[in-house]
Design an enzyme around this catalytic site. Structure first.
Site, PDB file in Angstrom:
ATOM      1  N   LYS A   1      -4.098   2.438  -1.595  1.00 43.09           N
ATOM      2  CA  LYS A   1      -3.190   3.369  -0.328  1.00 43.09           C
ATOM      3  C   LYS A   1      -3.853   4.646  -0.460  1.00 43.09           C
ATOM      4  O   LYS A   1      -3.774   5.340  -1.172  1.00 43.09           O
ATOM      5  CB  LYS A   1      -1.546   3.110  -0.176  1.00 43.09           C
ATOM      6  CG  LYS A   1      -0.915   3.313   1.659  1.00 43.09           C
ATOM      7  CD  LYS A   1      -2.011   2.015   2.294  1.00 43.09           C
ATOM      8  CE  LYS A   1      -0.815   1.304   3.092  1.00 43.09           C
ATOM      9  NZ  LYS A   1      -1.040  -0.146   3.485  1.00 43.09           N
TER      10      LYS A   1
HETATM   11  N1  GLU Z   1      -2.601  -0.692   6.003  1.00 43.38           N
HETATM   12  C1  GLU Z   1      -2.627  -2.299   6.187  1.00 43.38           C
HETATM   13  C2  GLU Z   1      -1.929  -3.005   4.821  1.00 43.38           C
HETATM   14  O1  GLU Z   1      -0.803  -2.436   5.133  1.00 43.38           O
HETATM   15  C3  GLU Z   1      -4.211  -3.297   5.992  1.00 43.38           C
HETATM   16  C4  GLU Z   1      -5.176  -3.320   5.103  1.00 43.38           C
HETATM   17  C5  GLU Z   1      -6.055  -3.202   4.538  1.00 43.38           C
HETATM   18  O2  GLU Z   1      -6.733  -4.081   5.591  1.00 43.38           O
HETATM   19  O3  GLU Z   1      -7.020  -3.053   3.662  1.00 43.38           O
HETATM   20  O4  GLU Z   1      -1.472  -4.267   4.653  1.00 43.38           O
END
Ligand code: GLU
Length: 419
Positions: free
Chosen positions: A105
């Site tokens: 993240k």
């Molecule tokens: N930000 C989204 C999540 O928390 C999607 C992450 C992604 O598609 O890689 O799952």
């Protein structure tokens, strides 16, 4: 509540599941910490010509299942502990969803509404440049998250490709997912997190004598996840009674039309002032009598203070980490079931995986194909977690963690630890 607690929350959740399933102590040690933490400080020229410094993060928690995967958020609350927690949740989420990805993240600590589109573009491009080879299509693949969208992904894509030698460029379109369709995005990615959440609610409702037709529910956050969840629940006859976001909260006992509200929010930036509902305060919102609650905003919303207010049977976590440890304990004591984030919101990263596959194969799937494949993945994840709930006689969050940890443990045992 301090953000350190978010990382503490994920660690406490992990310890609980690791104890119950008796996770191998060496593997517990590995998974207790993040693999790589990148912090970048970078300058950006603002519209008026002055230079502002920004701080961006990318944390890669674990990569044993495949390339690191996870979103980027632009928010004032972004800090190293928040990003560590969110990266760790991505590892569990990808493992539960059966994806060949590890967890990551990132984000930038800033309030995007303070910047023009041109400034946001320069901030995004300069952040991408600062990350350099810490991201890559077979290494770490960002995606949208809070306050980032397909446009932001297109800027990252363009910047990343511009840094590659020309003959490499067309092989790197899968460096980000959640792109605009024309730039290599997938049909169904925009609604995917909400769609996956709805598939989980429908499956749980069928197993628990919980008719969705006429069921009343409340939603916190009306961005991508909240609004799509509500719009996709509409055909099932569920009634949206109240909504809260960063601008305020609204209630209408006869039900709020999610499509109409989504159009209003697009035009006005939030739910405040929506003419076909009454304004209410935070406490009234959370204590609205309903059948279920979909938190789809930020972390730490259901806490020791607010958990006693809820008057629902079920909480379906659309956001990452909306319930803290004490909040969870209180809901459990009160007999309120919590379907956890790492299961309910896995639809987003699952369709990100489909986008990544389409890019690698130069394919373009139709919406039915994407939705059908998403349904299968979500249902399979749901069944694994449901079975672990029974097997370990535990709550849904701990069971979901156990599903993830079993998969990770198996891979570590097969591969061993280098050297
Ligand atoms: N930000 C989204 C999540 O928390 C999607 C992450 C992604 O598609 O890689 O799952």
């Amino acid at each position: 509540m301090s953000k350190t607690n978010v990382y503490e929350n994920v660690k406490t959740q992990f310890e609980r599941a690791a104890d119950l399933m008796q996770l191998d102590p060496e593997i517990r040690r590995i998974l207790s910490t993040t693999a790589n933490e990148i912090v970048v400080h970078f300058p950006v020229v603002m519209d008026d010509g002055h230079v502002q410094m920004f701080t961006g993060y990318r944390v890669q928690h674990n990569g044993v299942l495949g390339p690191y995967k996870g979103g980027l958020r632009f928010h004032p609350a972004v800090d190293i502990d928040e990003v560590r927690a969110l990266a760790t949740w991505m590892t569990w989420k990808c493992a539960i969803a059966g994806l060949p990805y590890g967890g990551a993240k990132g984000g930038i600590q800033m309030n995007p509404i303070q910047y023009s589109q041109k400034e946001l573009e320069r901030i995004t491009r300069r952040f991408t440049f600062a990350l350099g080879s810490n991201i890559g299509p077979e290494y770490d693949i960002p995606a949208p998250d809070v306050n980032t969208n397909a446009q932001v992904m297109a800027w990252i894509l363009d910047t990343y490709l511009s840094m590659m030698p020309p003959l490499e460029r067309n092989r790197c379109v899968h460096v980000v997912t959640g792109k605009p369709i024309e730039s290599g995005g997938s049909l169904g990615r925009d609604k995917a997190t909400g769609q996956g959440l709805v598939y989980i609610v429908v499956a749980w409702a069928a197993d628990h004598d919980f008719p969705l037709a006429g069921a009343r529910y409340i939603v916190q956050g009306f961005g991508n996840v909240g609004s799509w969840s509500a719009r996709l629940l509409k055909p099932y006859g569920a009634v949206l009674a109240a909504v809260e976001d960063h601008t305020g909260a609204i209630l209408c006992s006869d039900g709020i039309d999610p499509d109409d509200l989504a159009a209003y929010v697009r035009a006005h930036g939030g739910v405040a002032g929506y003419p076909r509902a009454t304004a209410i305060d935070h406490h009234t919102f959370l204590s609205t009598e309903a059948d279920f609650f979909v938190p789809a905003a930020l972390e730490n919303q259901i806490t020791a203070e607010t958990a006693p207010w809820l008057r629902v049977r079920l909480v379906v976590e659309g956001a990452n980490g909306p319930t803290d440890i004490e909040g969870d304990r209180i809901l459990q004591e009160r007999g309120i079931t919590v379907l956890p984030d790492v299961l309910c919101n896995a639809g987003g990263v699952t369709v990100s995986y489909f986008e990544w596959l389409q890019n690698k194969r130069s394919e373009f799937w139709d919406l039915d194909e994407v939705d059908g494949k998403l349904y299968k993945k979500m249902l399979s994840a749901y069944r694994k977690v449901r079975d672990a709930v029974k097997e370990y006689d535990t709550d849904w969050r701990t069971a979901a963690y156990i599903v993830a940890l079993r998969r990770l443990e198996k891979v570590y045992k097969e591969r061993g630890i280098f050297p």
